[in-house]
Design a protein around this motif. Sequence first.
Motif, PDB file in Angstrom:
ATOM      1  N   MET A   1       0.903  -1.256   0.056  1.00 59.44           N
ATOM      2  CA  MET A   1      -0.006  -0.131  -0.036  1.00 59.44           C
ATOM      3  C   MET A   1       0.989   1.119   0.019  1.00 59.44           C
ATOM      4  N   ARG A   2       0.647   1.836  -1.112  1.00 62.67           N
ATOM      5  CA  ARG A   2       1.625   3.246  -1.016  1.00 62.67           C
ATOM      6  C   ARG A   2       0.869   4.683  -0.578  1.00 62.67           C
ATOM      7  N   VAL A   3       1.622   5.026   0.280  1.00 66.38           N
ATOM      8  CA  VAL A   3       0.760   6.147   1.054  1.00 66.38           C
ATOM      9  C   VAL A   3       1.643   7.401   1.026  1.00 66.38           C
ATOM     10  N   SER A   4       0.854   8.618   0.873  1.00 66.11           N
ATOM     11  CA  SER A   4       1.402   9.930   0.985  1.00 66.11           C
ATOM     12  C   SER A   4       0.805  10.438   2.161  1.00 66.11           C
ATOM     13  N   ILE A   5       1.742  11.592   3.017  1.00 67.16           N
ATOM     14  CA  ILE A   5       1.053  12.085   4.120  1.00 67.16           C
ATOM     15  C   ILE A   5       1.325  13.811   4.072  1.00 67.16           C
ATOM     16  N   GLU A  27       4.234   1.542   2.363  1.00 69.62           N
ATOM     17  CA  GLU A  27       5.350   2.244   1.690  1.00 69.62           C
ATOM     18  C   GLU A  27       4.898   3.794   1.857  1.00 69.62           C
ATOM     19  N   VAL A  28       5.740   4.431   2.505  1.00 70.25           N
ATOM     20  CA  VAL A  28       5.237   5.970   2.394  1.00 70.25           C
ATOM     21  C   VAL A  28       6.239   6.492   1.231  1.00 70.25           C
ATOM     22  N   VAL A  29       5.422   7.170   0.185  1.00 73.83           N
ATOM     23  CA  VAL A  29       5.863   7.646  -0.903  1.00 73.83           C
ATOM     24  C   VAL A  29       6.295   9.129  -0.915  1.00 73.83           C
ATOM     25  N   ARG A  44       1.831  13.244  -8.795  1.00 70.45           N
ATOM     26  CA  ARG A  44       3.312  12.489  -9.129  1.00 70.45           C
ATOM     27  C   ARG A  44       3.613  11.127  -8.503  1.00 70.45           C
ATOM     28  N   GLU A  45       3.153  10.737  -7.458  1.00 74.05           N
ATOM     29  CA  GLU A  45       3.290   9.536  -6.993  1.00 74.05           C
ATOM     30  C   GLU A  45       2.317   8.723  -7.115  1.00 74.05           C
ATOM     31  N   ARG A  46       1.067   9.052  -7.361  1.00 79.27           N
ATOM     32  CA  ARG A  46      -0.155   8.174  -7.425  1.00 79.27           C
ATOM     33  C   ARG A  46      -0.116   7.156  -6.488  1.00 79.27           C
ATOM     34  N   PRO A  47      -0.221   7.752  -5.220  1.00 82.23           N
ATOM     35  CA  PRO A  47      -0.311   6.622  -3.845  1.00 82.23           C
ATOM     36  C   PRO A  47      -1.573   6.065  -3.878  1.00 82.23           C
TER      37      PRO A  47
END
Length: 193
Positions: A1-5, A27-29, A44-47
């Motif tokens: 699971m890709r996550v942005s904060i 995974e923090v992206v 940009r990252e498409r979390p």
Amino acid sequence: MRVSIADDHRLMREGTAALLAADPRIEVVGLAAGGREAVELAARERPDVALLDVGMPDIGGVEACAAIRARTPDVRVLMLTVSEEALDVRAALKVGAAGYLLKDMPPDALVAAVLSDEAVVMASAEVEWGALSVREREVLELLGQGLRNREIAERLVVSEATVKTHVRHVLEKLRLRNRAEAAAFAARGRSGP
């Protein structure tokens, strides 16, 4: 699971990242300090999940949520905030947030919410009740007692059509699917789940 904060408080932002990154499934992206940066990061990252604070500089979390959902509708947005204001909860859900979480929640509950694909609102039941008018609360309480529309109308001395309108508003405001869910919500009372 890709996550942005996204959070304007560095300690909260980095602490949340460390907590989530400790789980091998996450995974923090990327991290953002403001709303505009959060929108750019998501594009940009498409979390899989974007965590947003409600109160941030430049643009707030609700506005950032709306922008992320418009530009990258596949990104699931969760609000992570200290605000239990009913207006903030409703505004976030209205623009497409998949969840509304409070910063004082247990760490394992945050991890579970991020990993879940279900909608989750962890604001207190008092906030949810606060979204209703006085009459809607009365109708909800009577639903919780198992009364039918006709019986509620008699008890409140209003028409059955008026009761149906109130029931519809209760379902919409609390994001419930049917009378049974409304009755279960009422039965929980103001103490929450």
